[in-house]
Design a protein around this motif. Structure first.
Motif, short mmCIF file in Angstrom:
data_model
loop_
_atom_site.label_atom_id
_atom_site.label_comp_id
_atom_site.label_asym_id
_atom_site.label_seq_id
_atom_site.Cartn_x
_atom_site.Cartn_y
_atom_site.Cartn_z
N SER A 87 79.50 -1.53 74.85
CA SER A 87 80.47 -2.18 75.72
C SER A 87 81.84 -1.51 75.60
O SER A 87 82.55 -1.34 76.59
CB SER A 87 80.58 -3.67 75.38
OG SER A 87 79.37 -4.34 75.64
N SER A 88 82.21 -1.12 74.39
CA SER A 88 83.47 -0.43 74.18
C SER A 88 83.48 0.92 74.87
O SER A 88 84.49 1.34 75.47
CB SER A 88 83.72 -0.25 72.67
OG SER A 88 84.91 0.48 72.45
N PHE A 89 82.34 1.62 74.84
CA PHE A 89 82.22 2.91 75.52
C PHE A 89 82.41 2.73 77.03
O PHE A 89 83.11 3.52 77.69
CB PHE A 89 80.85 3.52 75.22
CG PHE A 89 80.57 4.81 75.95
CD1 PHE A 89 81.17 5.99 75.55
CD2 PHE A 89 79.71 4.83 77.04
CE1 PHE A 89 80.91 7.19 76.23
CE2 PHE A 89 79.45 6.02 77.72
CZ PHE A 89 80.05 7.19 77.30
N ILE A 90 81.82 1.68 77.59
CA ILE A 90 81.96 1.42 79.02
C ILE A 90 83.41 1.09 79.38
O ILE A 90 83.92 1.54 80.42
CB ILE A 90 81.03 0.27 79.45
CG1 ILE A 90 79.57 0.67 79.25
CG2 ILE A 90 81.25 -0.10 80.92
CD1 ILE A 90 78.58 -0.44 79.55
N ARG A 91 84.08 0.35 78.53
CA ARG A 91 85.49 0.02 78.79
C ARG A 91 86.33 1.28 78.83
O ARG A 91 87.26 1.40 79.65
CB ARG A 91 86.01 -0.94 77.71
CG ARG A 91 85.45 -2.35 77.82
CD ARG A 91 86.23 -3.30 76.91
NE ARG A 91 85.65 -4.63 76.95
CZ ARG A 91 84.76 -5.10 76.10
NH1 ARG A 91 84.30 -4.32 75.14
NH2 ARG A 91 84.29 -6.33 76.21
N GLN A 92 86.02 2.22 77.94
CA GLN A 92 86.75 3.50 77.95
C GLN A 92 86.53 4.25 79.25
O GLN A 92 87.46 4.80 79.84
CB GLN A 92 86.31 4.35 76.76
CG GLN A 92 86.91 3.96 75.44
CD GLN A 92 88.36 4.37 75.33
OE1 GLN A 92 89.26 3.66 75.76
NE2 GLN A 92 88.60 5.53 74.77
N LEU A 93 85.28 4.27 79.71
CA LEU A 93 84.99 4.90 81.00
C LEU A 93 85.81 4.26 82.11
O LEU A 93 86.37 4.95 82.98
CB LEU A 93 83.50 4.79 81.33
CG LEU A 93 82.52 5.58 80.46
CD1 LEU A 93 81.08 5.26 80.87
CD2 LEU A 93 82.77 7.08 80.59
#
Length: 208
Positions: A87-93
């Motif tokens: 989820s954190s990776f998606i937020r960065q995207l």
């Protein structure tokens, strides 16, 4: 009339125009991740082993697909980003303007993030103060994690309850066995009063 500019001023201008903007570390790491994963897949295919894809460029090279979020979180994220939170990776995207390009798989695209065009990464800027374009998908991912945790907790509670029931049943059986043994001894005591020694010996042999 020609005007000679001081050499120091000219050098400063040249140095300013020659300076190139570096891409954000997150973008570079994501790009490196995809390139190295593609190289690993290529070598595996050459060796004849094939292998299951975890993440890859899409067919057009205009975005990438996370085929297995669980393995991606477990194997890839710690290696490149020092965490395992999908989820954190998606937020960065999202903060860099990536868009989810498919409803049935985790595919992400950005017009400046393309296979074979690493130089475009420097043109991707971080967004500020804009609402997330992935709220539903982020919530779904978090809900899945919470559901998995709840299922594990419920399974553990069920196992504990089953173990408790089995223990209680075993204790009841042991009590019944002890009760029947007591009855057996009492019955033998009663019979011994009316039987001869030979008869008692025969009964004991049969019981044994």
């Amino acid at each position: 009339m020609e005007i000679d500019l001081p050499e120091r001023i000219i050098g400063r201008k040249v140095g300013h125009t020659a300076r190139t903007k570096c891409p954000a570390p997150f973008l570079s790491k994501t790009y490196d991740l995809l390139e190295e994963e593609e190289e690993d897949q290529r070598e595996a295919n050459i060796d004849g082993g094939g292998g299951r894809r975890i993440v890859s460029w899409n067919d057009e090279g205009t975005g990438f697909v996370v085929w297995s979020p669980a393995e991606f979180s477990e194997l890839m994220l710690p290696k490149y980003f020092k965490h395992n939170n999908f989820s954190s990776f998606i937020r960065q995207l999202n903060t860099y303007g990536f868009k989810k390009a498919a409803s049935k798989r985790w595919e992400f695209q950005h017009e400046k993030f393309q296979k074979g065009r690493r130089h475009l990464l420097a043109e991707i800027t971080r967004k500020k103060g804009e609402p997330s374009v992935f709220p539903a998908y982020l919530k779904a991912s978090e809900d899945q994690a919470e559901t998995a945790t709840a299922e594990k907790r419920n399974h553990r509670l069920l196992l504990m309850e089953e173990n408790k029931n089995l223990k209680r049943e075993r204790e009841e059986l042991e009590m019944q066995i002890a009760h029947f043994k007591a009855l057996e001894m009492k019955l033998l005591g009663c019979l011994s009063q009316y039987m001869s020694n030979d008869q008692r010996a025969k009964v004991m042999r049969r019981l044994c």
